[in-house]
Design an enzyme around this catalytic site. Structure first.
Site, PDB file in Angstrom:
ATOM      1  CB  ALA A  14      85.079 -39.537  54.052  1.00 41.31           C
ATOM      2  CD1 TRP A  18      87.723 -39.284  59.447  1.00 45.17           C
ATOM      3  CD2 TRP A  18      88.445 -37.562  60.681  1.00 45.17           C
ATOM      4  NE1 TRP A  18      88.779 -38.725  58.791  1.00 45.17           N
ATOM      5  CE2 TRP A  18      89.263 -37.670  59.523  1.00 45.17           C
ATOM      6  CE3 TRP A  18      88.725 -36.549  61.595  1.00 45.17           C
ATOM      7  CZ2 TRP A  18      90.320 -36.811  59.262  1.00 45.17           C
ATOM      8  CZ3 TRP A  18      89.780 -35.690  61.329  1.00 45.17           C
ATOM      9  CH2 TRP A  18      90.572 -35.837  60.186  1.00 45.17           C
ATOM     10  CG  LEU A  76      80.918 -44.196  50.122  1.00 45.64           C
ATOM     11  CD1 LEU A  76      80.277 -45.458  49.569  1.00 45.64           C
ATOM     12  CD2 LEU A  76      82.343 -44.463  50.546  1.00 45.64           C
ATOM     13  CE  LYS A  99      76.941 -29.383  49.068  1.00 46.75           C
ATOM     14  NZ  LYS A  99      78.285 -29.775  48.937  1.00 46.75           N
TER      15      LYS A  99
END
Length: 142
Positions: A14, A18, A76, A99
């Site tokens: 995601a 990075w 995720l 969160k």
């Protein structure tokens, strides 16, 4: 006395990982991004190579099983937070979770109450300090 290096494993390729988290960890003097996992091994290898991360995996479970990893960063999608965090915890990994903890409050207990052989730590990453409304509220209160 030698400082312990904290070895991080990142699940997912995601953008938040990075763009923000991996560079921040790599700047730390006591942490190292040691592995990256994705459901797509080619994506994991490509990103790992770009950031000079030594290990890459084609499944999250492979990362959880890595004995060198101390903590998992989990960015995720929200609906996967509880399931993947419980799975990582079952391998004794600490977790830094984006969160929210979950989409439904009734799901929180499943993760918070989960106790494998040794209870790992759980932290939820909240960026409220930099939010304009939070800054305004802070300036009024303090």
């Amino acid at each position: 006395m030698k400082k312990k290096i904290v070895n991080w494993g990142i699940i997912s390729t995601a953008k938040i990982g990075w763009e923000h988290v991996i560079p921040a960890i790599q700047k730390s003097k006591n942490s190292e991004v040691s592995a990256l996992a994705s459901r797509n091994l080619l994506k994991a290898k490509t990103l790992a190579k770009k950031f000079k991360i030594p290990k890459s995996y084609g499944s999250y479970k492979e990362l959880y099983k890595d004995p060198d990893i101390d903590i998992i960063y989990n960015p995720l999608p929200n609906h996967l937070h509880i399931k993947t965090s419980i799975e990582a915890s079952s391998y004794g990994k600490h977790i830094l979770l984006e969160k929210p903890l979950s989409l439904k409050a009734k799901e929180h207990g499943a993760l918070i109450g989960f106790q494998p052989n040794r209870p790992p730590g759980l932290a939820i990453n909240v960026h409220g300090r930099i939010n304009g409304k939070s800054r305004m509220a802070s300036s009024i209160l303090w």
